[in-house]
Design a protein around this motif. Structure first.
Motif, mmCIF file in Angstrom:
data_model
loop_
_atom_site.group_PDB
_atom_site.id
_atom_site.type_symbol
_atom_site.label_atom_id
_atom_site.label_comp_id
_atom_site.label_asym_id
_atom_site.label_seq_id
_atom_site.Cartn_x
_atom_site.Cartn_y
_atom_site.Cartn_z
ATOM 1 N N LEU A 42 7.101 0.383 -7.281
ATOM 2 C CA LEU A 42 6.414 -0.528 -6.362
ATOM 3 C C LEU A 42 7.205 -0.723 -5.073
ATOM 4 N N LEU A 43 8.519 -0.823 -5.175
ATOM 5 C CA LEU A 43 9.347 -0.986 -3.985
ATOM 6 C C LEU A 43 9.320 0.257 -3.097
ATOM 7 N N ASP A 44 9.065 1.412 -3.694
ATOM 8 C CA ASP A 44 9.023 2.661 -2.930
ATOM 9 C C ASP A 44 7.714 2.869 -2.179
ATOM 10 N N VAL A 45 6.706 2.033 -2.466
ATOM 11 C CA VAL A 45 5.413 2.171 -1.785
ATOM 12 C C VAL A 45 5.517 1.550 -0.396
ATOM 13 N N PRO A 46 5.283 2.350 0.655
ATOM 14 C CA PRO A 46 5.301 1.754 1.993
ATOM 15 C C PRO A 46 4.066 0.880 2.191
ATOM 16 N N LEU A 47 4.273 -0.277 2.753
ATOM 17 C CA LEU A 47 3.161 -1.178 3.036
ATOM 18 C C LEU A 47 2.964 -1.218 4.539
ATOM 19 N N ASP A 48 1.823 -0.755 4.978
ATOM 20 C CA ASP A 48 1.489 -0.732 6.393
ATOM 21 C C ASP A 48 0.722 -1.996 6.718
ATOM 22 N N VAL A 49 1.353 -2.891 7.429
ATOM 23 C CA VAL A 49 0.714 -4.147 7.790
ATOM 24 C C VAL A 49 0.001 -3.937 9.122
ATOM 25 N N THR A 50 -1.314 -3.826 9.035
ATOM 26 C CA THR A 50 -2.121 -3.660 10.235
ATOM 27 C C THR A 50 -3.158 -4.757 10.288
ATOM 28 N N ASP A 51 -3.695 -4.953 11.437
ATOM 29 C CA ASP A 51 -4.722 -5.984 11.620
ATOM 30 C C ASP A 51 -6.087 -5.323 11.507
ATOM 31 N N ASP A 52 -6.492 -5.033 10.264
ATOM 32 C CA ASP A 52 -7.793 -4.388 10.009
ATOM 33 C C ASP A 52 -8.918 -5.385 9.856
ATOM 34 N N HIS A 53 -8.583 -6.667 9.862
ATOM 35 C CA HIS A 53 -9.593 -7.687 9.607
ATOM 36 C C HIS A 53 -10.093 -8.284 10.918
#
Length: 160
Positions: free
Chosen positions: A144-155
């Motif tokens: 889980l820590l290895d998963v990159p999380l892309d924080v974008t403003d899709d909303h």
């Protein structure tokens, strides 16, 4: 399972576990003059130094997952407390290298022992620190820590 956790989302459970852990470590290391964040820094630095590394603040930030500016703030406080020393890297004058002082090594060794005891308590329901369930749990957390999380403003505005 805790009351009210039966239908909890994994994100909520991760948040609750991380909060529980942070609070427990904060309380456990407070008598040594440390906070959880400071403990994370000195324990990581201790391990890196034992491996022969004298890391820069940037390298320590990357290792801990803390923001570089926060690592700099923590390092200054730990330096004021006499636990670490900050020196300019002779190879890169912009970089600051960190090292534990003798007092810092002593405090860190004691803090690591205290936190190790907490970890053993936390992992007891999984069979202890060296159990197959704990190894599986550790592997899953690492994935889980290895998963990159892309924080974008899709909303769109007002939508969550």
């Amino acid at each position: 399972m805790s009351k009210g956790s039966e239908r909890a989302t994994p994100g909520y459970l991760v948040w609750r576990l991380s909060t529980k852990w942070r609070v427990a470590v904060d309380r456990a290391v407070a008598p040594l003059g440390l906070t959880h964040a400071q403990y994370s820094l000195v324990a990581s630095l201790y391990g890196m130094q034992r491996g022969g590394e004298r890391p820069s603040q940037r390298r320590l930030a990357d290792h801990t997952g803390l923001e570089p500016l926060y690592v700099s703030k923590l390092a200054r406080a730990l330096e004021s407390a006499g636990l670490i020393e900050r020196t300019r890297d002779p190879r890169d004058p912009r970089a600051v290298q960190l090292a534990l002082t003798e007092q810092g090594r002593d405090v860190t060794r004691r803090a690591v022992a205290v936190v190790q005891g907490l970890l053993e308590q936390l992992l007891e329901p999984l069979g202890g620190l060296d159990s197959p369930r704990t190894r599986t749990f550790t592997s899953e957390l690492t994935a889980l820590l290895d998963v990159p999380l892309d924080v974008t403003d899709d909303h769109p505005q007002g939508e969550t």
